[in-house]
Design a protein around this motif. Structure first.
Motif, PDB file in Angstrom:
ATOM      1  N   ILE A   1     -17.389 -65.312 -19.891  1.00 57.21           N
ATOM      2  CA  ILE A   1     -18.852 -65.184 -19.953  1.00 57.21           C
ATOM      3  C   ILE A   1     -19.522 -66.482 -19.516  1.00 57.21           C
ATOM      4  N   LYS A   2     -18.963 -67.603 -19.961  1.00 60.15           N
ATOM      5  CA  LYS A   2     -19.538 -68.902 -19.598  1.00 60.15           C
ATOM      6  C   LYS A   2     -19.488 -69.130 -18.086  1.00 60.15           C
ATOM      7  N   VAL A   3     -18.370 -68.775 -17.462  1.00 63.07           N
ATOM      8  CA  VAL A   3     -18.259 -69.010 -16.030  1.00 63.07           C
ATOM      9  C   VAL A   3     -19.113 -68.010 -15.250  1.00 63.07           C
TER      10      VAL A   3
ATOM     11  N   VAL B   1     -13.831 -60.964 -31.731  1.00 64.65           N
ATOM     12  CA  VAL B   1     -14.922 -60.928 -32.709  1.00 64.65           C
ATOM     13  C   VAL B   1     -16.265 -61.062 -31.989  1.00 64.65           C
ATOM     14  N   ILE B   2     -17.283 -60.496 -32.608  1.00 66.09           N
ATOM     15  CA  ILE B   2     -18.617 -60.526 -32.008  1.00 66.09           C
ATOM     16  C   ILE B   2     -19.072 -61.960 -31.761  1.00 66.09           C
ATOM     17  N   LYS B   3     -18.720 -62.869 -32.669  1.00 63.26           N
ATOM     18  CA  LYS B   3     -19.190 -64.253 -32.564  1.00 63.26           C
ATOM     19  C   LYS B   3     -18.716 -64.917 -31.272  1.00 63.26           C
ATOM     20  N   ALA B   4     -17.520 -64.582 -30.805  1.00 60.91           N
ATOM     21  CA  ALA B   4     -17.022 -65.177 -29.547  1.00 60.91           C
ATOM     22  C   ALA B   4     -17.956 -64.827 -28.398  1.00 60.91           C
TER      23      ALA B   4
ATOM     24  N   ALA C   1     -20.891 -67.396 -26.677  1.00 62.55           N
ATOM     25  CA  ALA C   1     -20.855 -67.629 -25.223  1.00 62.55           C
ATOM     26  C   ALA C   1     -22.222 -67.334 -24.614  1.00 62.55           C
ATOM     27  N   LEU C   2     -22.858 -66.251 -25.045  1.00 61.15           N
ATOM     28  CA  LEU C   2     -24.185 -65.906 -24.524  1.00 61.15           C
ATOM     29  C   LEU C   2     -25.223 -66.933 -24.947  1.00 61.15           C
ATOM     30  N   LEU C   3     -25.095 -67.449 -26.174  1.00 61.97           N
ATOM     31  CA  LEU C   3     -26.042 -68.457 -26.671  1.00 61.97           C
ATOM     32  C   LEU C   3     -25.971 -69.733 -25.852  1.00 61.97           C
ATOM     33  N   SER C   4     -24.765 -70.154 -25.500  1.00 62.57           N
ATOM     34  CA  SER C   4     -24.624 -71.426 -24.778  1.00 62.57           C
ATOM     35  C   SER C   4     -24.693 -71.236 -23.259  1.00 62.57           C
TER      36      SER C   4
END
Length: 774
Positions: free
Chosen positions: A518-520, A438-441, A445-448
């Protein structure tokens, strides 16, 4: 064979459609030829008495032609080419001049000719020669078609699959009047026809002939002119059939990219069916359909009536609707309108309409959201999709970055050359094992992460982003190639894992896996930036990707050697805590190979997840278990006597223990090993025995209830939850599981009371009040 003999209609068309839907060619051979035919690529279909039925996949070019052909048949075209042998003479003076036609589709107003091109893999292909050849014969083919269908419109389509169409080729097609359809266009009309049936043709024709005149449509209707929100609108009543012909729905789908911004949800078949049934049974909808009339920025003709009611600002008159395809965009009410599409009431009913004129598409989008916010909520995934268009140029910089994150997520799913193409749910596309992110995932990740700048009140910068260049367009053009390049490296390194999606215990291209990746990536960029190895706002994306790859290699190894148990553990992770754990696991994988990489919070997470409490906890848990199972069997024996094992146990547990003992004793009889049923008891079984009706109140309630719940009316399940917690720990794999400090303290407290204090019968409130049951 002449042209008419090569075109099928009615039942014959339906029969050909069934054949073209099949992916395999099937043939019957003598059984003696089976081995030879299998060596030539045939597969066994079924065996007969003297023969064998074999099958073989049709060539990819034939499969693609069939896919296109069937799509047009589903759209309701009533005359189509019979097979792949249709040839049309394009030079009347030269009988030998002919062109083989892949797909011919004809309805009551239109003739469509389709040239199909496909490849077994996605690649760049030059179609210059083919397009130039069409330039020379298109005029002659059109004349032939007009001789057969003099009143019809003609459209040529160049359909491709797995072929990257270069800009020069796109320009060449446009120059000779061809439309280009790729996979996304064909999938859109395929999906739409599944929901709408033949009515999807209205949408198709609106796309093909936008702005062209519709012959024979009566376009003058009585209307009321008014003003609302600073915009002019007209209120009128119209037959659904007329509105269907000029109407168009801006579905949020990659096939409508050239009409961005788009906003509508795909029409749902089940909802449409129920509406049609309601209409056919005499039902009607009194609420208005909301549309926007596209008059090409001109004023629409409205003949004022000479009658006016008092001081009313509304005016009566005759409205001249455009007589053109795709001139009315349906903002609200698509299901109500299309519910009439195959109904006899489409001609003799009328529906109320509120029509705005020349609304900008962003205003249409905002109106669509406002309407649905106050009625049926827009699904979250679609709402996130719309944020791109809604906030891209917002005066609030945080909203701009919100739009940026949304566009990145969408582009990753819609870009044919993105590793996540068709892996991300865009708008209301259908979910599958592969298309499950889903787009939210991605946006979460980009937001945080630290890629983009974060702002406070009045657009004051709180923290600069590593990739942020102060402008959405520039930042996107820098960041998107970077993240796409990193994902390409991952896909190419572990292709099987990448394509698993959520099936076969896949753990990478799922919501939690992409979030963690994305986070890493953000952590790696921060690390390289802090060590002055990269400068994302200056360096080219390719250079940054090459620097990042070094730290992605341990993660590649991790996915290559991941065990089934590790897969299950990752799949079980849920919520923000689970996403955080997955992210820290990837951080730790890199840290194990490059100790200098140690993002903030990693050492604390590693410490809290080390197995430092495992050995002592396991030892004490085993002693607790042996004490409890002994205590329970003693109490049951004292209460029931020699029949305690039958009377004291629930039947399911009795059967389970008996089976386990019998199986063990049967398997090990030759080596003289033997066990009793009670040897196979577990803490979970002990709790169920304690809770058994008759056992709880008479034998265990006083002794197995925590002292802080002795005087409460809590149910027995809650009073024995401490046993449930112990049972869950007993089921953990202590080689891979890390006991938390809270779990260690809990087991230690139970152990101190049970083992060290060694309560004796009768037991007096043996559980300390401090032991939590939650």
């Amino acid at each position: 064979m002449n042209f008419e003999e090569q075109v099928v209609t009615g039942a014959e068309l339906t029969h050909i459609k069934k054949l073209r839907t099949q992916r395999y060619i099937t043939k019957t051979f003598p059984k003696a030829e089976t081995e030879d035919m299998i060596a030539q690529g045939w597969e066994l279909n079924r065996e007969l008495k003297k023969f064998v039925s074999l099958k073989k996949l049709k060539p990819i070019d034939e499969q693609f032609e069939n896919k296109v052909w069937v799509t047009f048949a589903n759209l309701g075209f009533t005359q189509m080419n019979k097979d792949r042998n249709l040839k049309i003479q394009y030079d009347p003076k030269d009988p030998s001049s002919s062109k083989q036609i892949d797909v011919l589709a004809v309805d009551s107003e239109t003739v469509i000719i389709v040239e199909c091109k496909t490849s077994d893999t996605i690649k760049k292909v030059s179609f210059k020669e083919e397009i130039e050849a069409w330039r020379g014969i298109k005029f002659g083919l059109s004349n032939f078609i007009k001789s057969k269908y003099p009143e019809h419109k003609i459209k040529f389509i160049f359909a491709t699959e797995n072929c990257y169409l270069s800009q020069p080729d796109a320009d060449r097609l446009k120059a000779i009047g061809f439309l280009h359809f790729d996979e996304k266009d064909l999938k859109y009309y395929h999906d739409l026809s599944k929901h709408l049936g033949y009515c999807a043709r209205y949408q198709f024709l609106g796309n093909l002939f936008a702005g062209q005149k519709i012959p024979g449509i009566d376009n003058v209707i009585p209307a009321i002119k008014g003003s609302m929100g600073g915009y002019t609108y007209y209120s009128f009543s119209i037959e659904p059939e007329k509105l269907l012909k000029i109407g168009y729905v801006l579905h949020r789908n990659s096939a409508n990219d050239d009409l961005m911004p788009t906003y509508q949800r795909l029409i749902k078949k089940d909802r449409l069916t129920s509406i049609k049934k309601f209409i056919d049974n005499g039902g009607f909808f009194p609420n208005s359909i909301i549309i926007n009339i596209d008059a090409n920025k001109k004023d629409i003709q409205f003949d004022l009536s000479d009658k006016k009611v008092g001081s009313s600002i509304a005016r009566l008159g005759l409205l001249h609707l455009p007589q053109e395809y795709r001139s009315a965009y349906i903002i609200d009410g698509q299901h109500r309108l299309y519910g009439y599409a195959n109904s006899p009431y489409a001609k003799n009913n009328s529906i109320p309409v509120v029509a705005f004129v020349n609304l900008p598409q962003k205003k249409q989008l905002q109106l669509f959201i406002d309407i649905n916010e106050n009625q049926k909520a827009v699904p979250k995934n679609l709402r996130l999709t719309l944020e791109d268009d809604l906030y891209w140029n917002s005066l609030d910089y945080n909203e701009q970055r919100q739009a940026l994150r949304s566009r990145i997520a969408q582009r990753l799913g819609e870009d044919k050359y993105s590793p996540l193409y068709n892996h991300i749910l865009i708008g209301e596309n259908e979910k599958s094992h592969v298309c499950c992110i889903v787009i939210k995932a991605i946006t979460d990740a980009l937001l945080s992460s630290n890629f983009f700048t974060k702002y406070g009140k009045d657009n004051v910068i709180i923290k600069n982003g590593t990739f942020d260049r102060g402008n959405n367009d520039v930042t996107f053009n820098s960041f998107y190639p970077f993240i796409k390049g990193c994902f390409e490296f991952m896909r190419n390194s572990v292709p099987l894992e990448w394509e698993r999606g959520s099936q076969d215990n896949g753990v990478l291209t799922i919501n939690i896996g992409i979030y963690a990746l994305i986070k890493v990536l953000s952590d790696i960029v921060d690390f390289l930036y802090d060590h002055k190895k990269i400068s994302p706002t200056v360096d080219k994306p390719e250079y940054i990707v090459n620097e990042v790859i070094h730290y992605l290699k341990p993660i590649i190894d991790f996915y290559k050697r991941i065990s089934p148990k590790e897969r299950e553990d990752l799949k079980r992770k849920r919520g923000s805590g689970g996403m955080g754990d997955y992210w820290h696991i990837l951080q730790q994988v890199i840290n194990n190979n490059a100790p200098e990489f140690s993002p903030a919070g990693l050492s604390e997470w590693i410490f809290s997840n080390k197995h430092i409490y495992n050995n002592e906890t396991l030892k004490k848990l085993q002693e607790i278990f042996h004490f409890i199972e002994s205590d329970i069997s003693d109490k049951l024996y004292k209460y029931y006597g020699n029949s305690w094992f039958i009377q004291g146990l629930p039947k399911a547990i009795y059967d389970k223990l008996m089976k386990a003992a019998n199986d063990f004793n049967y398997t090990n009889a030759t080596i003289g090993q033997k066990k009793e049923p009670w040897d196979f008891i577990s803490l979970a079984d002990c709790r169920n025995i304690v809770l058994k009706s008759g056992n709880w109140a008479e034998i265990f309630e006083t002794n197995y209830t925590p002292s802080n719940q002795q005087k409460t009316r809590a149910k027995k399940g809650l009073k024995t939850d401490w046993l449930n917690r112990l049972a869950k720990l007993q089921n953990e794999d202590f080689e891979n599981y890390s006991v938390s400090e809270d779990e260690y303290l809990f087991v230690n407290e139970i152990y101190n009371w049970l083992i060290l204090e060694k309560f004796t019968d009768p037991v007096q409130n043996y559980l300390p009040a401090s032991v939590s049951t939650s």
